[in-house]
Design a protein around this motif. Sequence first.
Motif, PDB file in Angstrom:
ATOM      1  N   ALA A 269       0.826  -1.208   0.000  1.00  0.00           N
ATOM      2  CA  ALA A 269       0.000   0.000   0.000  1.00  0.00           C
ATOM      3  C   ALA A 269       0.859   1.256   0.000  1.00  0.00           C
ATOM      4  O   ALA A 269       0.597   2.211  -0.748  1.00  0.00           O
ATOM      5  CB  ALA A 269      -0.933  -0.008   1.210  1.00  0.00           C
ATOM      6  N   ALA A 270       1.892   1.289   0.830  1.00  0.00           N
ATOM      7  CA  ALA A 270       2.756   2.466   0.921  1.00  0.00           C
ATOM      8  C   ALA A 270       3.545   2.676  -0.365  1.00  0.00           C
ATOM      9  O   ALA A 270       3.737   3.814  -0.816  1.00  0.00           O
ATOM     10  CB  ALA A 270       3.698   2.333   2.116  1.00  0.00           C
ATOM     11  N   TYR A 271       4.011   1.590  -0.969  1.00  0.00           N
ATOM     12  CA  TYR A 271       4.811   1.685  -2.189  1.00  0.00           C
ATOM     13  C   TYR A 271       3.962   2.228  -3.342  1.00  0.00           C
ATOM     14  O   TYR A 271       4.411   3.080  -4.117  1.00  0.00           O
ATOM     15  CB  TYR A 271       5.372   0.305  -2.515  1.00  0.00           C
ATOM     16  CG  TYR A 271       6.557   0.288  -3.448  1.00  0.00           C
ATOM     17  CD1 TYR A 271       7.734   0.949  -3.133  1.00  0.00           C
ATOM     18  CD2 TYR A 271       6.509  -0.429  -4.649  1.00  0.00           C
ATOM     19  CE1 TYR A 271       8.832   0.904  -3.985  1.00  0.00           C
ATOM     20  CE2 TYR A 271       7.601  -0.483  -5.503  1.00  0.00           C
ATOM     21  CZ  TYR A 271       8.760   0.187  -5.164  1.00  0.00           C
ATOM     22  OH  TYR A 271       9.852   0.149  -6.000  1.00  0.00           O
ATOM     23  N   ARG A 272       2.735   1.732  -3.461  1.00  0.00           N
ATOM     24  CA  ARG A 272       1.841   2.258  -4.490  1.00  0.00           C
ATOM     25  C   ARG A 272       1.426   3.693  -4.176  1.00  0.00           C
ATOM     26  O   ARG A 272       1.271   4.515  -5.093  1.00  0.00           O
ATOM     27  CB  ARG A 272       0.603   1.363  -4.596  1.00  0.00           C
ATOM     28  CG  ARG A 272       0.870  -0.009  -5.196  1.00  0.00           C
ATOM     29  CD  ARG A 272      -0.330  -0.909  -5.004  1.00  0.00           C
ATOM     30  NE  ARG A 272      -0.211  -2.187  -5.702  1.00  0.00           N
ATOM     31  CZ  ARG A 272      -0.970  -3.236  -5.439  1.00  0.00           C
ATOM     32  NH1 ARG A 272      -1.910  -3.159  -4.504  1.00  0.00           N
ATOM     33  NH2 ARG A 272      -0.805  -4.368  -6.099  1.00  0.00           N
TER      34      ARG A 272
ATOM     35  N   THR B   8      -3.682   9.537   0.845  1.00  0.00           N
ATOM     36  CA  THR B   8      -3.044   8.902  -0.307  1.00  0.00           C
ATOM     37  C   THR B   8      -2.876   7.407  -0.077  1.00  0.00           C
ATOM     38  O   THR B   8      -3.068   6.602  -0.998  1.00  0.00           O
ATOM     39  CB  THR B   8      -1.685   9.562  -0.595  1.00  0.00           C
ATOM     40  OG1 THR B   8      -1.893  10.965  -0.846  1.00  0.00           O
ATOM     41  CG2 THR B   8      -1.002   8.939  -1.803  1.00  0.00           C
ATOM     42  N   VAL B   9      -2.528   7.006   1.138  1.00  0.00           N
ATOM     43  CA  VAL B   9      -2.450   5.569   1.451  1.00  0.00           C
ATOM     44  C   VAL B   9      -3.833   4.935   1.322  1.00  0.00           C
ATOM     45  O   VAL B   9      -3.978   3.842   0.752  1.00  0.00           O
ATOM     46  CB  VAL B   9      -1.870   5.353   2.855  1.00  0.00           C
ATOM     47  CG1 VAL B   9      -1.951   3.871   3.247  1.00  0.00           C
ATOM     48  CG2 VAL B   9      -0.420   5.829   2.930  1.00  0.00           C
ATOM     49  N   LEU B  10      -4.858   5.602   1.836  1.00  0.00           N
ATOM     50  CA  LEU B  10      -6.216   5.065   1.722  1.00  0.00           C
ATOM     51  C   LEU B  10      -6.643   4.929   0.260  1.00  0.00           C
ATOM     52  O   LEU B  10      -7.279   3.935  -0.129  1.00  0.00           O
ATOM     53  CB  LEU B  10      -7.190   5.968   2.480  1.00  0.00           C
ATOM     54  CG  LEU B  10      -7.229   5.757   3.990  1.00  0.00           C
ATOM     55  CD1 LEU B  10      -7.848   6.954   4.699  1.00  0.00           C
ATOM     56  CD2 LEU B  10      -8.015   4.488   4.329  1.00  0.00           C
ATOM     57  N   GLU B  11      -6.296   5.914  -0.558  1.00  0.00           N
ATOM     58  CA  GLU B  11      -6.608   5.822  -1.979  1.00  0.00           C
ATOM     59  C   GLU B  11      -5.842   4.680  -2.647  1.00  0.00           C
ATOM     60  O   GLU B  11      -6.358   3.999  -3.536  1.00  0.00           O
ATOM     61  CB  GLU B  11      -6.304   7.150  -2.677  1.00  0.00           C
ATOM     62  CG  GLU B  11      -7.412   8.166  -2.548  1.00  0.00           C
ATOM     63  CD  GLU B  11      -8.681   7.705  -3.255  1.00  0.00           C
ATOM     64  OE1 GLU B  11      -8.840   7.988  -4.458  1.00  0.00           O
ATOM     65  OE2 GLU B  11      -9.515   7.033  -2.611  1.00  0.00           O
ATOM     66  N   SER B  12      -4.611   4.473  -2.218  1.00  0.00           N
ATOM     67  CA  SER B  12      -3.845   3.349  -2.744  1.00  0.00           C
ATOM     68  C   SER B  12      -4.570   2.033  -2.491  1.00  0.00           C
ATOM     69  O   SER B  12      -4.683   1.183  -3.396  1.00  0.00           O
ATOM     70  CB  SER B  12      -2.454   3.323  -2.088  1.00  0.00           C
ATOM     71  OG  SER B  12      -1.778   2.118  -2.347  1.00  0.00           O
ATOM     72  N   VAL B  13      -5.082   1.854  -1.278  1.00  0.00           N
ATOM     73  CA  VAL B  13      -5.756   0.596  -0.941  1.00  0.00           C
ATOM     74  C   VAL B  13      -7.139   0.526  -1.576  1.00  0.00           C
ATOM     75  O   VAL B  13      -7.618  -0.555  -1.926  1.00  0.00           O
ATOM     76  CB  VAL B  13      -5.840   0.418   0.586  1.00  0.00           C
ATOM     77  CG1 VAL B  13      -6.382  -0.967   0.927  1.00  0.00           C
ATOM     78  CG2 VAL B  13      -4.483   0.595   1.237  1.00  0.00           C
ATOM     79  N   ARG B  14      -7.797   1.674  -1.739  1.00  0.00           N
ATOM     80  CA  ARG B  14      -9.091   1.651  -2.422  1.00  0.00           C
ATOM     81  C   ARG B  14      -8.927   1.273  -3.888  1.00  0.00           C
ATOM     82  O   ARG B  14      -9.634   0.404  -4.410  1.00  0.00           O
ATOM     83  CB  ARG B  14      -9.778   3.022  -2.335  1.00  0.00           C
ATOM     84  CG  ARG B  14     -11.116   3.066  -3.082  1.00  0.00           C
ATOM     85  CD  ARG B  14     -11.761   4.433  -3.059  1.00  0.00           C
ATOM     86  NE  ARG B  14     -11.139   5.400  -3.946  1.00  0.00           N
ATOM     87  CZ  ARG B  14     -11.398   5.509  -5.255  1.00  0.00           C
ATOM     88  NH1 ARG B  14     -12.254   4.677  -5.846  1.00  0.00           N
ATOM     89  NH2 ARG B  14     -10.811   6.444  -5.990  1.00  0.00           N
TER      90      ARG B  14
ATOM     91  N   VAL C 151      -1.738   0.666  10.792  1.00  0.00           N
ATOM     92  CA  VAL C 151      -1.194   0.579   9.441  1.00  0.00           C
ATOM     93  C   VAL C 151      -1.193   1.948   8.773  1.00  0.00           C
ATOM     94  O   VAL C 151      -0.199   2.349   8.135  1.00  0.00           O
ATOM     95  CB  VAL C 151      -2.000  -0.437   8.610  1.00  0.00           C
ATOM     96  CG1 VAL C 151      -1.722  -0.277   7.118  1.00  0.00           C
ATOM     97  CG2 VAL C 151      -1.677  -1.855   9.052  1.00  0.00           C
ATOM     98  N   LEU C 152      -2.292   2.683   8.900  1.00  0.00           N
ATOM     99  CA  LEU C 152      -2.360   4.008   8.290  1.00  0.00           C
ATOM    100  C   LEU C 152      -1.325   4.953   8.901  1.00  0.00           C
ATOM    101  O   LEU C 152      -0.707   5.754   8.191  1.00  0.00           O
ATOM    102  CB  LEU C 152      -3.762   4.588   8.441  1.00  0.00           C
ATOM    103  CG  LEU C 152      -4.830   3.960   7.549  1.00  0.00           C
ATOM    104  CD1 LEU C 152      -6.210   4.508   7.897  1.00  0.00           C
ATOM    105  CD2 LEU C 152      -4.519   4.225   6.078  1.00  0.00           C
ATOM    106  N   PHE C 153      -1.129   4.862  10.214  1.00  0.00           N
ATOM    107  CA  PHE C 153      -0.141   5.719  10.870  1.00  0.00           C
ATOM    108  C   PHE C 153       1.265   5.431  10.354  1.00  0.00           C
ATOM    109  O   PHE C 153       2.006   6.343   9.967  1.00  0.00           O
ATOM    110  CB  PHE C 153      -0.195   5.525  12.383  1.00  0.00           C
ATOM    111  CG  PHE C 153       0.888   6.267  13.120  1.00  0.00           C
ATOM    112  CD1 PHE C 153       0.749   7.613  13.418  1.00  0.00           C
ATOM    113  CD2 PHE C 153       2.056   5.618  13.505  1.00  0.00           C
ATOM    114  CE1 PHE C 153       1.755   8.303  14.082  1.00  0.00           C
ATOM    115  CE2 PHE C 153       3.067   6.295  14.164  1.00  0.00           C
ATOM    116  CZ  PHE C 153       2.916   7.647  14.460  1.00  0.00           C
ATOM    117  N   THR C 154       1.644   4.161  10.338  1.00  0.00           N
ATOM    118  CA  THR C 154       3.002   3.821   9.924  1.00  0.00           C
ATOM    119  C   THR C 154       3.206   4.087   8.432  1.00  0.00           C
ATOM    120  O   THR C 154       4.255   4.613   8.031  1.00  0.00           O
ATOM    121  CB  THR C 154       3.331   2.357  10.249  1.00  0.00           C
ATOM    122  OG1 THR C 154       2.341   1.503   9.676  1.00  0.00           O
ATOM    123  CG2 THR C 154       3.361   2.130  11.751  1.00  0.00           C
ATOM    124  N   ALA C 155       2.230   3.730   7.597  1.00  0.00           N
ATOM    125  CA  ALA C 155       2.380   3.936   6.159  1.00  0.00           C
ATOM    126  C   ALA C 155       2.426   5.420   5.817  1.00  0.00           C
ATOM    127  O   ALA C 155       3.232   5.849   4.977  1.00  0.00           O
ATOM    128  CB  ALA C 155       1.247   3.248   5.405  1.00  0.00           C
TER     129      ALA C 155
END
Length: 402
Positions: free
Chosen positions: A261-264, A281-287, A359-363
Motif C-alpha cells: 500500500a505504501a509503495y503504491r 493517499t495511502v487510503l486511496e492506494s488501498v481503495r 497501518v495508516l499511521f506507519t504507512a
Amino acid sequence: MSTITRPPRVTPAEALALAATVALPSIAQGPVARRPFAVRLAELADADGRAIRLFARLRAGHGDGPLLVRVPGRGWVVLPLASRDVRAVLEDRAFTPAARGKRGALGHFQPDGVLITREPGLRERRRALNDQVLGSGFGPFARVVEEEAATLPRHGLLTWPRFHAMHWRIVRRVVLGDGARDDVILTRQLDRLRADANWSDLRGHRTDVFNAFRRRLAGHLARAEPGSLAAALARAHAAPDVHPEGQVPQWLFAFDGAATAAYRALALAAAQRGPVDPRATVLESVRLWPITIAIVREVAGPTEWDVPEGTTVVIHSPYVNRAEPGDAYRPELWREGGGEWAGVPFSAGFARCAGEDLVLFTAATLLEAVLRERSVRASVSLTGALPAMLNHFRLRFALKAP
C-alpha cells in the motif's frame, strides 16, 4: 419485518465467465502470498479491469441486488454488488469471517487467529484483545519508521525488493521490538507458510516449519520489549483460550500488506502537483488497488436472503471500491465528514481490520519521511482514470535529493 428473498441466479455462461475472469486470476496470483510471475501475467491481461467490467455488465443485466452462483463441489456463492448490500454483509454477524476456505488457508500459520475463530463468544474475546493491543498507542513507532526510512537511498533507483526489506524491518521492530530487526529467518519461515496457505486445505500443513516459526516468535514475545506490540500484549493478561501469542502471526502477515500500500501510494504522491495528504493517499492506494481482492464471509445464521447456511459470500474489492467513487485519485473521500461511499479498503463492520489505524499511521509516516528528503519520479504515469492494476513488483522510482 424484512422480506426473505432469493437472489437471482447467474446463467451458466455468466458463471463460466466469473470463473475464468474473476476466480482463476485471483487464485493464480495468490490470495495469501502474491506470486510475482502470476501477478505479471494478470497485469498483462488486465485481469482486474476485465473483472470490474464483467461485474458492471452483470449489474446492468440483473439489477443492483446480489447475485447467486453455483460452484461445483463448493455449493452456493453470493456476490453483493451495491454498496447497500456490501455494508449489510459486513455489519451483520450472521455473516461470519471464519469461512471454510479462509480457515483452510490461514490455518497454516495462525490456527488460533481471530479471523478463523468460529465460536462467536471466543471470537469476540480474541477481537477485544486485538483491539486493545493494536490500539495501545503509536507514539514510539514514529521513530522506528523514520530510522528505517533513512536507510533508503536519497539518490538513484528505488526498487521493490529494497523497499520491502526496509519495511519488514519496520514491521519486526514495531511488533516484536528492536531485537527482532534483523531476524529475516522469522520472515522467511512465515513466507514459506503463507505460500502453502495459497493452496488452502489442498495442501497439508508443514508442521516442522510452523513449529520452528512458533518457537522463534515465542522467543521475541518473551522479551516483551518496551515500546513494541509484544510489550502491550504482555500487559493484556488474556485468558489462555484466547491464545494471545496466536494473534501475532496475523499482525505480521497483515502488516506486510502495508508495504504494498505504501509503495503504491508513493507512486500516487509522485504524480501530484502540490502538497500531498499522506494518510488519504495511502487510503486511496488501498481503495484503488486492494491488498485483499476478495473479502469472504460465510452465512452462519438467518439473513434476508433465501440461501442455506454455509453459503459463501464474496465481495470483490476491485469492483466495489471503484463502482461508485470511480477510477480517479480522490483524496477528498477521506476528509472528515465527507459522507460519500468510498468502498471498503480495510473491510468494514464488526470484523473490520483491527490494525487499520496502526497501518495508516506507519504507512503515512513512511510516505511523509520518504518525500521529505527526496524528489520522486515513478516508472509509471498515474493521471486521470487510473489502471485497475498496479504491479508493485515492477514499480520503480528515480530518487533525487532536493
